[in-house]
Design a protein around this motif. Structure first.
Motif, PDB file in Angstrom:
ATOM      1  N   ASN A 134      -4.437   9.645   1.447  1.00 17.68           N
ATOM      2  CA  ASN A 134      -4.654   9.837   2.872  1.00 17.68           C
ATOM      3  C   ASN A 134      -3.876   8.773   3.660  1.00 17.68           C
ATOM      4  N   PRO A 135      -2.852   9.207   4.447  1.00 15.18           N
ATOM      5  CA  PRO A 135      -2.018   8.227   5.146  1.00 15.18           C
ATOM      6  C   PRO A 135      -2.803   7.354   6.117  1.00 15.18           C
TER       7      PRO A 135
ATOM      8  N   GLY B 253      -8.475   3.707  -0.684  1.00 12.34           N
ATOM      9  CA  GLY B 253      -9.202   3.951   0.557  1.00 12.34           C
ATOM     10  C   GLY B 253      -8.812   2.935   1.622  1.00 12.34           C
ATOM     11  N   SER B 254      -9.820   2.262   2.183  1.00  9.62           N
ATOM     12  CA  SER B 254      -9.551   1.306   3.263  1.00  9.62           C
ATOM     13  C   SER B 254      -9.053  -0.043   2.744  1.00  9.62           C
TER      14      SER B 254
ATOM     15  N   VAL C  10       0.880  -1.169   0.000  1.00  9.73           N
ATOM     16  CA  VAL C  10       0.000   0.000   0.000  1.00  9.73           C
ATOM     17  C   VAL C  10       0.915   1.215   0.000  1.00  9.73           C
ATOM     18  N   LEU C  11       0.789   2.047  -1.035  1.00  7.66           N
ATOM     19  CA  LEU C  11       1.692   3.181  -1.225  1.00  7.66           C
ATOM     20  C   LEU C  11       0.967   4.479  -0.888  1.00  7.66           C
ATOM     21  N   LYS C  12       1.627   5.329  -0.093  1.00  6.89           N
ATOM     22  CA  LYS C  12       1.014   6.605   0.293  1.00  6.89           C
ATOM     23  C   LYS C  12       1.390   7.668  -0.717  1.00  6.89           C
ATOM     24  N   GLY C  13       0.403   8.443  -1.181  1.00  9.00           N
ATOM     25  CA  GLY C  13       0.721   9.565  -2.057  1.00  9.00           C
ATOM     26  C   GLY C  13      -0.325   9.784  -3.121  1.00  9.00           C
TER      27      GLY C  13
END
Ligand code: SAM
Length: 224
Positions: A208-209, A187-188, A18-21
């Motif tokens: 969304n982190p 999302g989740s 899961v990549l944040k950004g």
């Protein structure tokens, strides 16, 4: 996860992540034609606010729409599918973005709800998604109907959390075990959980982190 790690992920060293950004920036790091199937639920451009006051990032401004689908098209391998949910009142913007990116509209999916999620001129009681083709994908071995039943997810982890039972037939139909499934608006992490349960590899991205952490925990523990 930083950009260097993202490059490793898509190169196959770390298949499940899961990549944040911003997904446009993150996908720019991916190599072309490396993803087997995209299943995604982007913001509907609906100014959404749930009954308990939760909102969705980028749900009012569609500047991300065209660049995101350009990247989705690029990273998908030739002759493969993307399924994208969308909001009915912005259908023109979504269809324009998909076509300009290079996608062909290959089908339309309607998910019927037993309850209205909103009421105004109508009781709004269905969700929509388009089946989009890059090139000429082979026909699925087992076709699914284009009208399917929706089940309420409870929205505990995310204000617009998609039910796993709705995503499961899509992943089963349009990808194969071992395939790499991408959800750039994860999302989740509902898509990622189903991908894992169906023995697919997966990559999720979210701005969304907090949702990234929820998605990462969820795929670790397979929380439905
Ligand atoms: C409709 S929600 C997805 C919900 C998800 N299907 C689930 O079951 O939890 C869209 C998500 O896209 C994310 N988002 C919005 N703009 C983004 C962008 N440019 N890059 C990555 N994620 C973005 C939002 O934070 C939001 O979580």
């Amino acid at each position: 996860m930083n950009i260097e790690q993202s490059k490793q992920v898509i190169s196959g060293f770390q298949p499940n992540a899961v990549l944040k950004g911003d997904c446009v920036e993150v996908m720019r790091q991916f190599r072309t034609c490396t993803v087997d199937f995209v299943l995604t639920d982007p913001p509907y451009l609906a100014h959404y606010c749930s009954r308990d006051g939760r909102t969705i990032a980028n749900d009012s401004d569609g500047a991300w729409l065209k660049p995101a689908f350009v990247q989705i098209f690029r990273v998908l391998r030739q002759d493969s599918f993307c399924v994208s949910f969308y909001g009915w009142h912005q259908a023109d913007k979504f269809i324009t973005a998909w076509r300009e990116a290079g996608f062909r509209l290959a089908g339309h999916l309607t998910f019927t709800k037993r309850y209205p999620s909103a009421e105004r001129f109508l009781q709004y009681q269905h969700e929509n998604a388009y089946l989009l083709a890059k090139g000429n994908p082979p026909q699925p071995t087992q076709r699914i109907p284009d009208v399917l039943e929706w089940k309420y997810s409870g929205n505990k982890l995310h204000p617009t959390q998609k039910p796993l039972c709705v995503l499961t037939p899509l992943i089963q139909c349009f990808s194969r075990p071992g395939d790499l499934v991408l959800d750039p608006f994860c999302g989740s992490g509902s898509t990622l959980v189903v991908a894992k349960l169906q023995a697919r590899r997966f990559i999720g991205i979210d701005l969304n982190p907090e949702y990234c952490d929820i998605a990462a925990n969820r795929v670790r523990s397979r929380i439905a």
